[in-house]
Design a protein around this motif. Structure first.
Motif, PDB file in Angstrom:
ATOM      1  N   THR A   1       6.351  -2.720  -6.096  1.00 56.02           N
ATOM      2  CA  THR A   1       6.219  -1.389  -5.526  1.00 56.02           C
ATOM      3  C   THR A   1       5.364  -0.523  -6.423  1.00 56.02           C
ATOM      4  N   THR A   2       4.285  -0.017  -5.883  1.00 53.99           N
ATOM      5  CA  THR A   2       3.352   0.792  -6.669  1.00 53.99           C
ATOM      6  C   THR A   2       2.987   2.056  -5.904  1.00 53.99           C
TER       7      THR A   2
ATOM      8  N   SER B   1       1.041   5.116  -4.706  1.00 57.66           N
ATOM      9  CA  SER B   1      -0.393   5.394  -4.764  1.00 57.66           C
ATOM     10  C   SER B   1      -0.632   6.863  -5.009  1.00 57.66           C
TER      11      SER B   1
ATOM     12  N   TYR C   1       3.226  -7.516  -1.899  1.00 56.44           N
ATOM     13  CA  TYR C   1       2.854  -6.275  -2.602  1.00 56.44           C
ATOM     14  C   TYR C   1       3.211  -5.073  -1.734  1.00 56.44           C
TER      15      TYR C   1
ATOM     16  N   PRO D   1       8.590   1.982   0.502  1.00 56.28           N
ATOM     17  CA  PRO D   1       7.148   1.912   0.175  1.00 56.28           C
ATOM     18  C   PRO D   1       6.230   2.321   1.309  1.00 56.28           C
TER      19      PRO D   1
ATOM     20  N   CYS E   1       3.242  -0.663  -1.294  1.00 60.34           N
ATOM     21  CA  CYS E   1       2.564   0.562  -1.709  1.00 60.34           C
ATOM     22  C   CYS E   1       2.886   1.670  -0.713  1.00 60.34           C
ATOM     23  N   ARG E   2       2.477   2.889  -1.027  1.00 63.86           N
ATOM     24  CA  ARG E   2       2.801   4.044  -0.192  1.00 63.86           C
ATOM     25  C   ARG E   2       1.651   4.470   0.706  1.00 63.86           C
TER      26      ARG E   2
ATOM     27  N   HIS F   1      -3.919   0.230   2.199  1.00 64.51           N
ATOM     28  CA  HIS F   1      -5.092  -0.337   1.526  1.00 64.51           C
ATOM     29  C   HIS F   1      -5.540  -1.541   2.340  1.00 64.51           C
TER      30      HIS F   1
END
Length: 401
Positions: free
Chosen positions: A398-399, A401, A364, A355, A366-367, A370
């Motif tokens: 895992t989201t 972006s 949380y 991530p 993410c790539r 934020h």
């Protein structure tokens, strides 16, 4: 008969608590809400559950509006709201608010619950109006400001959100205000997008005054310095991130190369990379140092440097980069080269799924970086992930972006 009994079970339970409270003169707040919650959730049969709302409707009718039953009805309204019965919760609180002989303190409590009803229903304008009228009260002032802050943040109204955060400072005097600092950074980013660099700089100065450890404000100030090609100032700002939060050093060491290159001080850059790795074991610094060595002295020097690190620390990226430089430097046999390429392909695939960033509070992932975690709503808890460790929070998600 059985159906009627199941319908009246919650009513009987709540009425019993109310009668006991009247008889003994005890405070209804202790355990009442838990009791109502159990009464509402006790039915396990589908038919009984369908009757629970009707039972609470009967309970609302038998409870009068006196001071002794107000807390009972407020607890009931809160339970209805949490159960999704928003129209009934609003109706109950509006009816209570219209009752005569209510003290100011009781009216404040009713209005706050009504504001929470509106907020849950998505009626943000109504909720804001209710909370705004309670900000000056001693009992609900802080909670109302917090709800207004949440509303303005959801609407990305950073100016009014900052005003709320400033008003909340009186309740936490003397403590750093990370939330206000980030709201000022949001205003600075908007000013930068409009080309208003003077206003942006002013917002960033205010942000650092509110929270001297605000990494985001420092990075934005360094961005402005880089745009003006003020390499020395930008380098000083980027290096200061170490003293605010060294976890963000991977975000600055790449930009520092531009500063050192323009100042013709690449030796100083290599020295700083080695310092960062030796002190903080920041993997990104070691990888960048290997890249610089490969450009200066060739792949064998980079491979030798990374191989020396593997004895004390092994991770996906270190192994992958070592194989790249080792393959480029020494692998000439056909079978060896084929195996090497297959290993590199597999390792590249694993690295691409990493991530990159994660929230140290909730997990949380993410790539992209934020500043405001979308899961736990905390500011500056998302940090560069250590490829060798990762994040193991409560609710990882895992989201890309």
């Amino acid at each position: 008969m059985l159906e009627l009994l199941t319908l009246l079970l919650p009513v009987a339970a709540a009425s019993g608590w109310y009668a006991a409270a009247r008889h003994h003169g005890r405070n209804l707040s202790a355990g009442l809400n838990d009791g109502l919650q159990r009464a509402y959730q006790t039915p396990t049969d589908t038919a009984i559950g369908a009757r629970a709302d009707e039972a609470f409707h009967l309970l609302r009718q038998i409870a009068d509006s006196s001071a002794k039953t107000l807390e009972l009805q407020l607890a009931l309204g809160g339970l209805l709201r949490r159960s999704g019965e928003l129209s009934k919760a609003i109706e109950l609180h509006e009816r209570l608010h219209s009752q005569p002989q209510m003290s100011d303190e009781q009216l404040h409590a009713i209005r706050f619950e009504l504001g929470m009803d509106y907020l849950s229903a998505g009626l943000l304008d109504r909720a804001e109006t209710v909370f705004a009228g309670l900000t000056a009260t001693a009992s609900h002032g802080k909670a109302s400001l917090q709800q207004m802050l949440a509303i303005y943040q959801s609407e990305k109204d950073w100016v009014r959100a900052a005003e709320c955060a400033r008003s909340l400072k009186k309740f936490d005097a003397g403590q750093r205000n990370a939330t206000l600092a980030h709201l000022l950074c949001e205003q600075a980013e908007s000013a930068i997008a409009r080309g208003e660099t003077v206003a942006a700089h002013a917002h960033l100065q205010q942000a650092l005054a509110e929270d001297p450890r605000c990494v985001r404000a420092t990075l934005l100030k360094s961005r402005l310095a880089l745009q003006r090609q003020q390499w020395a100032e930008a380098g000083t700002l980027l290096r200061s991130v170490e003293f605010q939060n060294p976890a963000f050093l991977p975000e600055v060491i790449g930009q520092l190369r531009l500063c050192h290159a323009n100042l013709r001080d690449m030796d100083g850059y290599l020295t700083y990379l080695d310092y960062v790795y030796q002190r903080y074991r920041t993997e990104a610094a070691a990888l960048l140092l290997a890249d610089e060595l490969a450009q200066r002295e060739g792949a064998p020097a980079a491979a030798s440097y990374l191989t020396g690190l593997l004895s004390e620390r092994s991770s996906l990226n270190l192994i992958r980069r070592t194989l790249h430089y080792a393959g480029a430097a020494t692998c000439i046999d056909g079978d060896c080269l084929s195996i090497l390429r297959r290993c590199l392909t597999a390792l590249d695939g694993l690295a691409s799924r990493h991530p990159g960033y994660g929230c140290v509070q909730c997990g949380y992932e993410c790539r992209e970086l934020h500043w405001h975690c979308p899961t736990c709503r905390a500011w500056e808890t998302i940090q560069p992930a250590d490829p060798g460790v990762g994040f193991s929070g409560k609710t990882p998600a895992t989201t890309p972006s």
